[in-house]
Design an enzyme around this catalytic site. Structure first.
Site, PDB file in Angstrom:
ATOM      1  N   MET A 116      41.531  37.309  32.005  1.00  0.00           N
ATOM      2  CA  MET A 116      42.188  36.771  33.195  1.00  0.00           C
ATOM      3  C   MET A 116      41.134  36.404  34.247  1.00  0.00           C
ATOM      4  O   MET A 116      41.453  36.217  35.423  1.00  0.00           O
ATOM      5  CB  MET A 116      43.190  37.767  33.763  1.00  0.00           C
ATOM      6  N   LEU A 134      35.179  37.660  35.952  1.00  0.00           N
ATOM      7  CA  LEU A 134      34.476  38.335  34.855  1.00  0.00           C
ATOM      8  C   LEU A 134      33.495  39.389  35.355  1.00  0.00           C
ATOM      9  O   LEU A 134      32.869  39.224  36.403  1.00  0.00           O
ATOM     10  CB  LEU A 134      33.746  37.290  34.013  1.00  0.00           C
ATOM     11  N   HIS A 135      33.404  40.456  34.592  1.00  0.00           N
ATOM     12  CA  HIS A 135      32.430  41.511  34.869  1.00  0.00           C
ATOM     13  C   HIS A 135      31.761  41.907  33.556  1.00  0.00           C
ATOM     14  O   HIS A 135      32.065  41.327  32.504  1.00  0.00           O
ATOM     15  CB  HIS A 135      33.111  42.713  35.551  1.00  0.00           C
ATOM     16  N   HIS A 177      33.833  42.284  30.356  1.00  0.00           N
ATOM     17  CA  HIS A 177      34.143  41.030  29.660  1.00  0.00           C
ATOM     18  C   HIS A 177      32.900  40.506  28.934  1.00  0.00           C
ATOM     19  O   HIS A 177      32.988  40.050  27.794  1.00  0.00           O
ATOM     20  CB  HIS A 177      34.583  39.956  30.664  1.00  0.00           C
ATOM     21  N   VAL A 197      33.191  49.579  29.061  1.00  0.00           N
ATOM     22  CA  VAL A 197      31.952  49.474  29.835  1.00  0.00           C
ATOM     23  C   VAL A 197      32.216  50.053  31.230  1.00  0.00           C
ATOM     24  O   VAL A 197      33.246  49.756  31.850  1.00  0.00           O
ATOM     25  CB  VAL A 197      31.482  48.008  29.941  1.00  0.00           C
ATOM     26  N   ARG A 238      40.164  44.637  39.102  1.00  0.00           N
ATOM     27  CA  ARG A 238      40.920  45.220  40.220  1.00  0.00           C
ATOM     28  C   ARG A 238      40.077  46.172  41.064  1.00  0.00           C
ATOM     29  O   ARG A 238      40.504  46.540  42.159  1.00  0.00           O
ATOM     30  CB  ARG A 238      42.183  45.921  39.715  1.00  0.00           C
TER      31      ARG A 238
HETATM   32  P1  PAJ Z   1      41.547  41.236  31.518  1.00  0.00           P
HETATM   33  O1  PAJ Z   1      42.005  42.392  32.313  1.00  0.00           O
HETATM   34  O2  PAJ Z   1      40.769  40.140  32.180  1.00  0.00           O
HETATM   35  O3  PAJ Z   1      40.699  41.796  30.319  1.00  0.00           O
HETATM   36  C1  PAJ Z   1      40.217  40.932  29.326  1.00  0.00           C
HETATM   37  C2  PAJ Z   1      39.606  41.782  28.216  1.00  0.00           C
HETATM   38  O4  PAJ Z   1      38.512  42.522  28.737  1.00  0.00           O
HETATM   39  C3  PAJ Z   1      40.611  42.813  27.643  1.00  0.00           C
HETATM   40  O5  PAJ Z   1      40.469  42.870  26.235  1.00  0.00           O
HETATM   41  C4  PAJ Z   1      40.169  44.100  28.312  1.00  0.00           C
HETATM   42  O6  PAJ Z   1      40.464  45.259  27.547  1.00  0.00           O
HETATM   43  C5  PAJ Z   1      38.667  43.882  28.402  1.00  0.00           C
HETATM   44  N1  PAJ Z   1      38.059  44.739  29.420  1.00  0.00           N
HETATM   45  C6  PAJ Z   1      38.398  44.837  30.724  1.00  0.00           C
HETATM   46  N2  PAJ Z   1      37.639  45.767  31.337  1.00  0.00           N
HETATM   47  C7  PAJ Z   1      36.821  46.273  30.393  1.00  0.00           C
HETATM   48  C8  PAJ Z   1      35.796  47.275  30.392  1.00  0.00           C
HETATM   49  N3  PAJ Z   1      35.486  47.959  31.489  1.00  0.00           N
HETATM   50  N4  PAJ Z   1      35.160  47.549  29.221  1.00  0.00           N
HETATM   51  C9  PAJ Z   1      35.490  46.869  28.090  1.00  0.00           C
HETATM   52  N5  PAJ Z   1      36.427  45.911  28.032  1.00  0.00           N
HETATM   53  C10 PAJ Z   1      37.089  45.615  29.154  1.00  0.00           C
HETATM   54  O7  PAJ Z   1      43.472  42.245  29.482  1.00  0.00           O
HETATM   55  C11 PAJ Z   1      43.686  41.154  29.976  1.00  0.00           C
HETATM   56  O8  PAJ Z   1      42.809  40.511  30.816  1.00  0.00           O
HETATM   57  C12 PAJ Z   1      44.970  40.359  29.706  1.00  0.00           C
HETATM   58  O9  PAJ Z   1      46.021  41.257  29.493  1.00  0.00           O
HETATM   59  C13 PAJ Z   1      44.847  39.394  28.501  1.00  0.00           C
HETATM   60  C14 PAJ Z   1      44.535  40.121  27.196  1.00  0.00           C
HETATM   61  C15 PAJ Z   1      43.764  38.337  28.788  1.00  0.00           C
HETATM   62  C16 PAJ Z   1      46.188  38.643  28.321  1.00  0.00           C
HETATM   63  O10 PAJ Z   1      46.546  37.958  29.464  1.00  0.00           O
END
Ligand code: PAJ
Length: 272
Positions: free
Chosen positions: A21, A24-25, A28, A167, A178
């Site tokens: 979504m 990016l961090h 991602h 991560v 968030r």
């Molecule tokens: P989003 O919250 O942007 O996360 C995208 C992907 O990054 C997801 O697979 C999530 O599990 C992963 N992610 C987020 N924070 C992480 C972290 N700290 N360590 C490892 N992976 C992490 O999840 C979504 O978006 C949405 O629900 C989506 C799958 C895109 C559907 O709309």
């Protein structure tokens, strides 16, 4: 996107996708690195999916910065960024949805009705549009990952789901778009999630198996933080997400806590 994906597939290229979504961090980016190693063409989707937000949730406020995201994607060696607008993703009279009926009933699915219906539908749509051979999802969203795996199994999507580890920031807070909402003092309070999971890990190492004892310790630690309000603390089977009363086999400890208005989640695998 679909035409390009089909052309790439006809040429025998392996297509990988990381659905996001945006905003990016490093979490991602770690998924992008995992995907990059396994595919010829790496596609990132950036779409703040309205269908997975509840009426009182943060759809409007959700942080967005496409230019920064695009730059990060370029640096990470991404080949294509799929960045649709909501009107082109959902017809105004869209009436077909993907509903997972078992794993979605607990944890975040219980506190966010309709959330996983929105997630499954958009991910199914992304799979049809991007035609990936593989897709990487993070363990940060443990329930989402298992629901997507179930959807791929039950609807026969020709997609391999790859899991990426959580991560964390240097102080241990799980990275999340968030986290941007947190004030300086809330940022400190947010450490209560991982501290609770660490306490659970220690108790299990010391031999404690009773989930009610472990969750009570976690609960009192979090309740000591004035700005924190517990949404749930649950212990579920790693495969089925069925609630566990004792720590046996592989159990996921998962929690959602509101720090002020910001709802954060975290989890840890406990294995005995
Ligand atoms: P989003 O919250 O942007 O996360 C995208 C992907 O990054 C997801 O697979 C999530 O599990 C992963 N992610 C987020 N924070 C992480 C972290 N700290 N360590 C490892 N992976 C992490 O999840 C979504 O978006 C949405 O629900 C989506 C799958 C895109 C559907 O709309």
């Amino acid at each position: 996107m679909q035409h390009r994906a089909m052309a790439l597939k006809r040429k025998g290229q392996v297509v990988g996708v990381v659905p996001t979504m945006g905003f990016l961090h490093e979490g991602h980016l770690s998924l992008m690195r995992i995907a990059r190693q396994r595919c010829d063409v790496l596609v990132i989707s950036i779409f703040v999916n309205p269908a997975q937000f509840g009426a009182n949730e943060d759809l409007e406020a959700y942080p967005r910065d496409f230019e920064r995201d695009e730059r990060l994607c370029r640096q990470a060696g991404v080949d294509l960024v799929f960045y649709p607008d909501p009107a082109s993703m959902y017809a105004a009279d869209a009436s077909v949805w993907v509903d997972e009926e078992s794993l979605s009933g607990v944890l975040c699915g219980a506190s966010r009705p309709g959330h996983f219906r929105g997630v499954c539908t958009v991910v199914a749509k992304l799979f049809n549009i991007v035609q990936p051979d593989l897709a990487v999802f993070g363990e940060k969203d443990a329930q989402q990952l298992r629901i997507i795996e179930r959807m791929v199994r039950d609807l026969n999507f020709p997609v391999t789901i790859v899991r990426g580890p959580i991560v964390r920031e240097t102080d241990g807070l799980a990275m999340s778009s968030r986290n941007r909402y947190l004030s300086v003092s809330q940022r400190k309070d947010a450490l209560c999630l991982q501290n609770a999971l660490a306490q659970a890990r220690v108790l299990v190492q010391e031999g404690e198996r009773d989930v009610s004892v472990i969750s009570e310790v976690m609960r009192s630690g979090i309740e000591a933080v004035p700005d924190a309000q517990i949404d749930y603390i649950e212990f579920v089977d790693d495969d089925t997400l069925a609630p566990m009363e004792r720590i046996e086999g592989r159990v996921v400890a998962a929690l959602a806590v509101r720090i002020g208005a910001t709802r954060l989640i975290d989890n840890a695998l406990l294995e005995v």
